[in-house]
Design an enzyme around this catalytic site. Structure first.
Site, PDB file in Angstrom:
ATOM      1  N   LEU A   1       6.698   8.105   2.871  1.00  0.00           N
ATOM      2  CA  LEU A   1       7.439   6.911   2.464  1.00  0.00           C
ATOM      3  C   LEU A   1       8.150   7.140   1.133  1.00  0.00           C
ATOM      4  O   LEU A   1       9.366   6.979   1.030  1.00  0.00           O
ATOM      5  CB  LEU A   1       6.492   5.714   2.357  1.00  0.00           C
ATOM      6  CG  LEU A   1       7.134   4.404   1.884  1.00  0.00           C
ATOM      7  CD1 LEU A   1       8.163   3.897   2.890  1.00  0.00           C
ATOM      8  CD2 LEU A   1       6.058   3.340   1.617  1.00  0.00           C
TER       9      LEU A   1
ATOM     10  N   ASN B   1      -3.938  -1.106   3.955  1.00  0.00           N
ATOM     11  CA  ASN B   1      -5.175  -0.513   4.441  1.00  0.00           C
ATOM     12  C   ASN B   1      -5.666   0.576   3.503  1.00  0.00           C
ATOM     13  O   ASN B   1      -6.862   0.692   3.218  1.00  0.00           O
ATOM     14  CB  ASN B   1      -4.967   0.056   5.846  1.00  0.00           C
ATOM     15  CG  ASN B   1      -5.101  -1.001   6.924  1.00  0.00           C
ATOM     16  OD1 ASN B   1      -6.187  -1.483   7.188  1.00  0.00           O
ATOM     17  ND2 ASN B   1      -3.990  -1.373   7.536  1.00  0.00           N
ATOM     18  N   ALA B   2      -4.739   1.387   3.009  1.00  0.00           N
ATOM     19  CA  ALA B   2      -5.121   2.453   2.080  1.00  0.00           C
ATOM     20  C   ALA B   2      -5.595   1.876   0.756  1.00  0.00           C
ATOM     21  O   ALA B   2      -6.579   2.350   0.168  1.00  0.00           O
ATOM     22  CB  ALA B   2      -3.948   3.398   1.863  1.00  0.00           C
TER      23      ALA B   2
ATOM     24  N   GLN C   1     -27.676   2.159 -30.356  1.00  0.00           N
ATOM     25  CA  GLN C   1     -27.083   0.915 -29.861  1.00  0.00           C
ATOM     26  C   GLN C   1     -25.662   1.113 -29.324  1.00  0.00           C
ATOM     27  O   GLN C   1     -25.282   0.528 -28.305  1.00  0.00           O
ATOM     28  CB  GLN C   1     -27.083  -0.143 -30.963  1.00  0.00           C
ATOM     29  CG  GLN C   1     -28.468  -0.646 -31.316  1.00  0.00           C
ATOM     30  CD  GLN C   1     -28.435  -1.712 -32.401  1.00  0.00           C
ATOM     31  OE1 GLN C   1     -27.394  -2.011 -32.980  1.00  0.00           O
ATOM     32  NE2 GLN C   1     -29.598  -2.289 -32.685  1.00  0.00           N
TER      33      GLN C   1
ATOM     34  N   GLU D   1      -0.136   4.303  -4.226  1.00  0.00           N
ATOM     35  CA  GLU D   1      -0.402   3.099  -3.414  1.00  0.00           C
ATOM     36  C   GLU D   1      -0.156   1.822  -4.215  1.00  0.00           C
ATOM     37  O   GLU D   1      -0.873   0.844  -4.096  1.00  0.00           O
ATOM     38  CB  GLU D   1      -1.832   3.090  -2.863  1.00  0.00           C
ATOM     39  CG  GLU D   1      -2.343   4.405  -2.335  1.00  0.00           C
ATOM     40  CD  GLU D   1      -1.583   4.928  -1.136  1.00  0.00           C
ATOM     41  OE1 GLU D   1      -0.591   4.289  -0.732  1.00  0.00           O
ATOM     42  OE2 GLU D   1      -1.953   5.981  -0.608  1.00  0.00           O
TER      43      GLU D   1
ATOM     44  N   HIS E   1      -0.321   0.041 -11.231  1.00  0.00           N
ATOM     45  CA  HIS E   1      -1.012  -1.080 -11.868  1.00  0.00           C
ATOM     46  C   HIS E   1      -0.035  -2.233 -12.122  1.00  0.00           C
ATOM     47  O   HIS E   1      -0.338  -3.407 -11.842  1.00  0.00           O
ATOM     48  CB  HIS E   1      -1.635  -0.594 -13.179  1.00  0.00           C
ATOM     49  CG  HIS E   1      -2.527  -1.600 -13.848  1.00  0.00           C
ATOM     50  ND1 HIS E   1      -3.865  -1.703 -13.579  1.00  0.00           N
ATOM     51  CD2 HIS E   1      -2.257  -2.542 -14.786  1.00  0.00           C
ATOM     52  CE1 HIS E   1      -4.399  -2.666 -14.313  1.00  0.00           C
ATOM     53  NE2 HIS E   1      -3.444  -3.188 -15.061  1.00  0.00           N
ATOM     54  N   ASP E   2       1.141  -1.911 -12.629  1.00  0.00           N
ATOM     55  CA  ASP E   2       2.124  -2.952 -12.941  1.00  0.00           C
ATOM     56  C   ASP E   2       2.655  -3.639 -11.692  1.00  0.00           C
ATOM     57  O   ASP E   2       2.864  -4.864 -11.676  1.00  0.00           O
ATOM     58  CB  ASP E   2       3.288  -2.354 -13.734  1.00  0.00           C
ATOM     59  CG  ASP E   2       2.908  -2.003 -15.158  1.00  0.00           C
ATOM     60  OD1 ASP E   2       1.836  -2.456 -15.616  1.00  0.00           O
ATOM     61  OD2 ASP E   2       3.663  -1.256 -15.819  1.00  0.00           O
TER      62      ASP E   2
END
Length: 388
Positions: free
Chosen positions: A135, A245-246, A283, A367, A370-371
């Site tokens: 694609l 789906n991926a 800590q 796939e 993020h943006d």
């Protein structure tokens, strides 16, 4: 390092069926025995462990959630758990299975003819045929609607011209699901290795997904028989349904990478002595580990509910976007915190964290970046399209 025994603060095991737990445990053991001992060597040498493909086929890890034609027909939650454990081994191993299942077998199963299904799917489920998905193009990634790859009706054949890029499995694939414009409409085609005018050169020089095959697909007057068009879909609905789906599988896979980094950081912090005691006693280190556990637990619950929605047939793309975006994001942050806990040792391939960190940089991009997933959610929230 102590053997990985899972991460389950909220007793998520109790929410899984017996079959789902059995699938996860089988894949977990297989990854421990067959992937983890060899993956650093393959990453170092930038080679894909192709011998694992037949084993994945034998175990029913290809086409997990597809029914019939030699496919296992398991639940979508089972598919997610498979992806989780495979990516705990390496993103490249999960990527292979994701592309085979969600991007190549799924469109044949959903949009192909009976002849297509019977010809390709049984051998793909067995790992005897490898597929890829074309694609993305050199100039069109997040905006596939502007693709320039074209198909022309030439009587008994279609003639394809154009190029695809960033194609997992491309060079080793026996067939490719290729999306191209025919008379201005995006259509899916099955291109086979050896078709005249088709080549798939491998891309080299990657710092990420080094144990995975990444390729270009090149079509120079590539002729394919007319019966290799996917007849039951037109437009971007076809490739986007594959991507969803991926993306679903990736939301689970990222949890596996996060778990691997968390496990390594915990074990290292318990054994690393500084100032006369394990660094796990400090800590700041405990704060990092607690944050990792918190984010892994939230991601587990997110993907499990997503899987139940998918199995119920009520899932929507925005839910998938949220899970893919969130889980990859937290996995990458966990990998970075784990590297910090390991100190200078964290850059060595004696530990898995730097490999997962580098891999997740790619997983965050492919796939849907993020943006882009943020914009998908923004459109759902406001009703306003912000892509253009």
């Amino acid at each position: 390092m102590r053997k990985f025994d899972g991460v389950d603060l909220y007793n998520i095991d109790s929410l899984l069926s017996e079959d789902e737990r059995m699938v996860r445990e089988a894949v977990r053991g297989w990854v421990d025995d067959n992937v983890i001992p060899i993956i650093e060597k393959h990453c170092r040498e930038a080679t894909f462990p192709r011998h694992l493909v037949a084993q994945m086929g034998e175990m029913g890890l290809l086409g997990v959630n597809l029914k019939g034609y030699g496919c296992p027909g398991m639940s979508n939650v089972s598919y997610g758990l498979v992806a989780q454990e495979l990516e705990r081994g390496d993103s490249g191993i999960r990527s292979f299975a994701s592309v085979q299942t969600s991007l190549c077998m799924y469109p044949i199963h959903a949009f192909g003819t009976e002849e297509h299904k019977n010809k390709y799917l049984p051998d793909m489920a067995a790992g005897k045929l490898i597929g890829c998905f074309g694609l993305t193009e050199p100039d069109y990634g997040s905006n596939p609607g502007d693709m320039v790859t074209r198909a022309v009706d030439d009587g008994d054949t279609y003639v394809l011209n154009g190029a695809k890029m960033w194609i997992t499995n491309g060079t080793i694939a026996d067939l490719a699901i290729v999306w191209a414009k025919l008379d201005g409409v995006i259509r899916g085609f099955i291109v086979e290795k050896g078709d005249p005018g088709f080549s798939a050169p491998e891309m080299h020089g990657k710092h990420s997904l080094k144990a995975s095959v990444t390729s270009e697909l090149v079509f120079l007057d590539c002729r394919i028989p007319k019966d290799r068009i996917l007849p039951h879909v037109k437009g971007l609905k076809g490739p986007f349904s594959c991507l969803n789906n991926a993306r679903y599988g990736i939301s689970w896979g990222a949890i596996g990478a996060a778990m691997a980094c968390f496990h390594s950081a915990r074990e290292y912090s318990l054994s690393r002595i500084q100032f006369g005691k394990p660094i796990a006693s400090f800590q700041l280190v405990q704060n990092k580990l607690a944050w990792m556990l918190r984010e892994i637990t939230k991601a587990q619950l997110l993907s499990l509910q997503l899987g139940r929605l998918k199995d119920a047939g009520t899932i929507i793309p925005e839910q998938i976007s949220l899970a893919k975006m969130n889980n990859v994001d937290i996995a990458l942050q966990i990998a970075r915190e784990a590297r910090d806990i390991h100190g200078a040792n964290g850059i060595l391939d004696e530990y898995p964290v730097m490999r997962h960190m580098a891999n997740l940089e790619s997983v965050k991009t492919y796939e849907g970046t993020h943006d882009i997933h943020n914009l998908i959610l923004g459109r759902w929230i406001t009703g306003i399209q912000a892509f253009e």
